[in-house]
Each structure stands twice: as structure tokens, then as C-alpha cells.
Design a protein around this motif. Structure first.
Motif, short mmCIF file in Angstrom:
data_model
loop_
_atom_site.label_atom_id
_atom_site.label_comp_id
_atom_site.label_asym_id
_atom_site.label_seq_id
_atom_site.Cartn_x
_atom_site.Cartn_y
_atom_site.Cartn_z
N TRP A 65 45.64 34.55 -13.02
CA TRP A 65 45.32 35.53 -14.05
C TRP A 65 45.27 36.94 -13.47
O TRP A 65 45.72 37.89 -14.09
CB TRP A 65 43.98 35.18 -14.72
N TYR A 66 44.73 37.07 -12.29
CA TYR A 66 44.67 38.38 -11.62
C TYR A 66 46.07 38.94 -11.42
O TYR A 66 46.34 40.11 -11.70
CB TYR A 66 43.95 38.24 -10.28
N ALA A 67 46.98 38.08 -10.92
CA ALA A 67 48.36 38.52 -10.68
C ALA A 67 49.06 38.87 -11.98
O ALA A 67 49.81 39.85 -12.05
CB ALA A 67 49.13 37.43 -9.93
N LEU A 68 48.83 38.06 -13.03
CA LEU A 68 49.45 38.30 -14.32
C LEU A 68 49.01 39.63 -14.91
O LEU A 68 49.83 40.44 -15.37
CB LEU A 68 49.11 37.17 -15.29
N ILE A 69 47.71 39.89 -14.90
CA ILE A 69 47.14 41.07 -15.53
C ILE A 69 47.61 42.35 -14.84
O ILE A 69 47.72 43.40 -15.47
CB ILE A 69 45.60 40.98 -15.54
N LYS A 70 47.93 42.27 -13.56
CA LYS A 70 48.35 43.46 -12.82
C LYS A 70 49.84 43.76 -12.95
O LYS A 70 50.29 44.82 -12.51
CB LYS A 70 47.99 43.30 -11.33
N THR A 71 50.63 42.86 -13.55
CA THR A 71 52.06 43.11 -13.65
C THR A 71 52.35 44.20 -14.68
O THR A 71 51.71 44.27 -15.73
CB THR A 71 52.82 41.83 -14.06
N PRO A 72 53.31 45.09 -14.39
CA PRO A 72 53.67 46.15 -15.36
C PRO A 72 54.09 45.61 -16.71
O PRO A 72 53.82 46.22 -17.75
CB PRO A 72 54.81 46.89 -14.66
N ASP A 73 54.76 44.44 -16.73
CA ASP A 73 55.20 43.86 -17.99
C ASP A 73 54.02 43.48 -18.87
O ASP A 73 54.01 43.73 -20.08
CB ASP A 73 56.07 42.63 -17.72
N PHE A 74 52.99 42.87 -18.28
CA PHE A 74 51.80 42.51 -19.05
C PHE A 74 51.10 43.76 -19.56
O PHE A 74 50.65 43.80 -20.72
CB PHE A 74 50.83 41.69 -18.18
N VAL A 75 50.99 44.78 -18.73
CA VAL A 75 50.31 46.01 -19.14
C VAL A 75 51.00 46.64 -20.35
O VAL A 75 50.36 47.06 -21.31
CB VAL A 75 50.27 47.01 -17.96
N GLN A 76 52.35 46.66 -20.33
CA GLN A 76 53.10 47.24 -21.44
C GLN A 76 53.01 46.37 -22.69
O GLN A 76 52.90 46.90 -23.82
CB GLN A 76 54.56 47.44 -21.04
N GLN A 77 53.05 45.06 -22.53
CA GLN A 77 52.90 44.17 -23.68
C GLN A 77 51.52 44.31 -24.31
O GLN A 77 51.39 44.33 -25.54
CB GLN A 77 53.13 42.72 -23.26
N HIS A 78 50.50 44.41 -23.48
CA HIS A 78 49.14 44.56 -24.01
C HIS A 78 49.00 45.88 -24.77
O HIS A 78 48.32 45.96 -25.80
CB HIS A 78 48.13 44.50 -22.86
N LEU A 79 49.65 46.91 -24.28
CA LEU A 79 49.60 48.22 -24.94
C LEU A 79 50.17 48.12 -26.36
O LEU A 79 49.66 48.77 -27.28
CB LEU A 79 50.41 49.23 -24.12
N LYS A 80 51.20 47.30 -26.55
CA LYS A 80 51.84 47.18 -27.85
C LYS A 80 51.13 46.18 -28.77
O LYS A 80 51.08 46.38 -29.99
CB LYS A 80 53.30 46.74 -27.67
N LYS A 81 50.57 45.11 -28.21
CA LYS A 81 50.02 44.03 -29.04
C LYS A 81 48.52 44.13 -29.27
O LYS A 81 48.00 43.51 -30.19
CB LYS A 81 50.34 42.67 -28.39
N ASN A 82 47.83 44.90 -28.46
CA ASN A 82 46.38 44.96 -28.59
C ASN A 82 45.98 45.59 -29.92
O ASN A 82 46.40 46.71 -30.24
CB ASN A 82 45.78 45.77 -27.43
N ARG A 83 45.17 44.89 -30.70
CA ARG A 83 44.74 45.37 -32.02
C ARG A 83 43.24 45.65 -32.05
O ARG A 83 42.62 45.64 -33.11
CB ARG A 83 45.09 44.33 -33.09
N SER A 84 42.67 45.93 -30.90
CA SER A 84 41.24 46.23 -30.85
C SER A 84 40.96 47.54 -31.59
O SER A 84 41.81 48.43 -31.65
CB SER A 84 40.77 46.36 -29.39
N PRO A 85 39.78 47.65 -32.18
CA PRO A 85 39.43 48.89 -32.89
C PRO A 85 39.37 50.07 -31.92
O PRO A 85 39.20 49.89 -30.71
CB PRO A 85 38.05 48.59 -33.49
N PRO A 86 39.52 51.29 -32.42
CA PRO A 86 39.53 52.46 -31.53
C PRO A 86 38.19 52.70 -30.86
O PRO A 86 37.13 52.32 -31.38
CB PRO A 86 39.88 53.62 -32.48
N ASN A 87 38.24 53.30 -29.71
CA ASN A 87 37.03 53.70 -28.99
C ASN A 87 36.74 55.17 -29.26
O ASN A 87 37.65 55.96 -29.48
CB ASN A 87 37.19 53.47 -27.48
N ARG A 88 35.46 55.50 -29.21
CA ARG A 88 35.06 56.89 -29.40
C ARG A 88 34.71 57.50 -28.05
O ARG A 88 34.02 56.91 -27.23
CB ARG A 88 33.85 56.97 -30.32
N LEU A 89 35.21 58.71 -27.82
CA LEU A 89 34.92 59.43 -26.58
C LEU A 89 34.41 60.82 -26.94
O LEU A 89 35.07 61.56 -27.67
CB LEU A 89 36.18 59.54 -25.72
N ILE A 90 33.25 61.15 -26.44
CA ILE A 90 32.67 62.48 -26.65
C ILE A 90 32.88 63.29 -25.38
O ILE A 90 32.51 62.88 -24.28
CB ILE A 90 31.15 62.39 -26.96
#
Length: 356
Positions: free
Chosen positions: A35-60
Motif C-alpha cells: 500500500w505504501y508503494a502504491l500510494i506513492k506512485t504518480p499514477d495513483f496520485v493523479q487518479q486520486h486527484l480526479k476520483k476523490n469526492r471528499s467535501p472541500p476543506n476550509r483554510l483561513i
């Protein structure tokens, strides 16, 4: 722990992880080596960026100049408050963003301008080489989608330069790079939240009460000026060009207008195509706008509480957050206090990762 998950189907694990929020994924890196190796791959990072449907975060973002009012070179500290923790950066004064969960910070340290990229989810910070800047310029943050190269651009008067994470250097534009004199000397109006869309960053410019739009394309590394809304296409005699924002995945301009009865109204203009604008809505409000996200405008009450107004549904919602300096940010813009609603990401900005 590896023995417990060794027989877990890899494709199913991948699909489950892609739908998890960033905070959970960062913990899951400790589950097993696979899982560590998978999560660090550029392909996983880009897929997560497109598929992640988490609600927005607030930053002050809160910049407090403190008691050193007679020292123009003094910066900080700037405090960045996320949902669960905060980080303080000495010397940083301004915050720009966001693109794929990344923000740009800049300020002055030892009388020299300092810039850094920051991922609040992973808490990574990447300080950029010192640019050649004498005063506070106009910055933009974006990415070349073909190479996933994150870039920073700035302009001031007749100077402009762009930083590339892959090159790890600034490229200075020369006068021969422009077909005509660039409009860098025009007044740059405020940006609410974000003004990056589809490879371009946008600024609202103003000169002699006429607004134009300056865009920078991060793939071609080129500037272009396009027309703003027609000032004559308004039923109000007095129009004030307020600022630029990203609204419902469209570049938009917020104007304030005054009728003869001296009542103030907001106009929200949406760009249909470059240089073509449509006035989406006109409404009256006595509170200050501080940010935007999706179809909603974010307002600040006099008690420094946040609430949203969804332009599409015409509904308001209290956001359950209060911060004493929010009114300062809504009133004075750059500096002070601002609010960002953004999607977190696993994008890394480490030097060694980006250069591979």
C-alpha cells in the motif's frame, strides 16, 4: 501487518483507496509495504486527484503585521488554519491558490522576496529560488497538464517571469516575447479564492474604469489580454469592478453597482468564451463577500461568522465558523484575513520527486 492484507485483491484495494480522503490515505501508508508503494506512485496520485469526492476543506489565511508599523520590510507571522491544525510561516505575507490542493505563499525575508509552494494536506513546503522582484507583484499559480509541471508566474510594470518546478528555475520574459506592450502597468483587482481554470490563470485589470482580463497559459507560457464585460451593458449608472473568482467552473467577475437611489447591488458576470460575458445574477446584500466555492459565494457577517449563498438554488447556509479577523479580510482584501475552500490532494512538491 503485511500477512493480514497480502491476499487482499490489489485492484479492489486500489479502488477503495482512491475514494478515501487524503488524511486516511496518509495513515494507510503504514498498513503494508504494498500500500505504501502504491500510494506513492504518480499514477495513483493523479487518479486520486480526479476520483476523490471528499467535501472541500476550509483554510483561513491570517496575516498579522503586529506592532512593527514603521517597518515596511517586516512580514509575519502568517498563520494558516486548516480544519484540524494550523501552521505559522515567518516572513510570508500573501497566499495564492489553489491548484490541485497546492498554494503559493510569498513575502519578504531579510529584505528579499521569498516564495514557497505548500500542500496543507501533506504539510510539504517547497521554497523556490529567489526571484528578481523589487516590489509586490501580481502572482499566479498553475500547472501544465501535459507534463504535470506546476508553475508560478508573476508580473510587475513591464517585467514578467515564470518558475517551473521541473526546471527549478525562473524564466524571464524579454520584450521581444510580446507582440505588443504587455498591460502589466494596469491596476490589478482582487481575486476571491481562485482564478485558475483549464491551464490558464486570470487577473482582472482596470484602467480608466474599463476592465480587461489578462490570462497566462502555463503550457505555452504566454500572456494574452481579452475583453471584460461591456461597461455600457448595465442598467446602473455607477459600476465598481470588484474582483475575479472561479464560479461553477467558470471564470467570473463580481461588480458592485449603484442606482440613483444610492442602493448597492452585486452583479456576477460569467465568461462564456474568451471575451464573451453573460450577467448571471444581480442581487442586493449588505454583507461583505470574502470567497467563493462551486455555486456559492461566501460572506462574512458583522459578528465575523461565515455563511454561504448558493446562487443556483437561492439558498443561504451558516457554515458554523467564527474568527475575529474575518471582517478585516473581507473589507481590506490582500493581507489581513482570507478564506479558501479547496480540495485536498496527495500532490508532492518535493524537489527529488518532481525532477524524475
Amino acid at each position: 501487518m503485511d500477512d493480514c492484507v497480502v491476499n487482499f485483491p490489489g485492484d479492489i484495494a486500489n479502488e477503495i483507496l482512491l475514494r478515501c480522503p487524503v488524511k486516511s490515505i496518509l495513515r494507510f501508508k503504514c498498513v503494508c509495504k504494498n500500500w505504501y508503494a502504491l500510494i506513492k506512485t504518480p499514477d495513483f496520485v493523479q487518479q486520486h486527484l480526479k476520483k476523490n469526492r471528499s467535501p472541500p476543506n476550509r483554510l483561513i489565511y491570517d496575516y498579522d503585521k503586529g506592532d512593527v508599523d514603521d517597518d515596511d520590510d517586516y512580514c509575519g507571522p502568517m498563520t494558516l488554519i486548516s480544519e484540524e491544525n494550523s501552521q505559522t510561516f515567518l516572513g510570508m505575507k500573501y497566499l495564492k491558490g489553489y491548484v490541485d490542493g497546492l498554494f503559493l505563499m510569498y513575502g519578504q525575508i531579510n529584505s528579499a522576496t521569498s516564495c514557497a509552494l505548500w500542500n496543507p494536506a501533506t504539510r510539504e513546503v517547497r521554497y523556490l529560488p529567489s526571484p528578481i522582484i523589487e516590489y509586490s507583484p501580481s502572482f499566479g499559480l498553475g500547472v501544465d497538464p501535459l507534463t504535470n509541471d506546476y508553475k508560478v508566474v508573476y508580473f510587475l510594470d513591464y517585467e514578467a517571469t515564470v518558475y517551473s518546478c521541473r526546471r527549478d528555475s525562473w524564466r524571464v520574459f524579454k520584450i521581444e516575447d510580446f507582440d505588443k506592450p504587455p498591460p502589466f502597468d494596469k491596476e490589478v483587482r482582487r481575486t476571491y479564492g481562485n482564478a485558475y481554470l483549464n491551464e490558464n490563470y486570470y487577473w482582472l485589470l482596470l484602467e480608466n474604469k474599463i476592465s480587461t482580463i489578462l490570462l497566462f497559459n502555463f503550457g505555452r507560457e504566454m500572456f494574452e489580454e481579452i475583453e471584460g464585460p461591456d461597461p455600457d451593458n448595465s442598467e446602473y449608472p455607477f459600476v465598481f469592478h470588484y474582483g475575479m473568482m472561479l464560479f461553477d467552473d467558470s471564470i467570473s467577475i463580481l461588480n458592485t453597482s449603484s442606482k440613483v437611489d444610492e442602493k448597492s447591488y452585486y452583479d456576477l458576470w460569467v465568461m462564456i468564451q474568451p471575451g464573451v460575458w453573460n450577467r448571471l445574477i444581480t442581487f442586493q446584500c449588505f454583507l461583505d463577500i470574502i470567497s467563493s466555492y462551486d455555486s456559492s459565494l461566501i460572506f462574512v457577517t458583522r459578528a465575523s461568522r461565515l455563511f454561504s449563498y448558493n446562487v443556483r438554488t437561492n439558498k443561504t447556509r451558516h457554515l458554523g465558523f467564527q474568527y475575529s479577523r474575518l471582517n478585516d479580510g473581507a473589507t481590506f482584501g490582500d493581507g489581513g484575513c482570507e478564506v479558501f475552500y479547496y480540495k485536498e490532494s496527495l500532490i508532492t512538491i518535493k524537489q527529488q520527486e518532481l525532477d524524475h
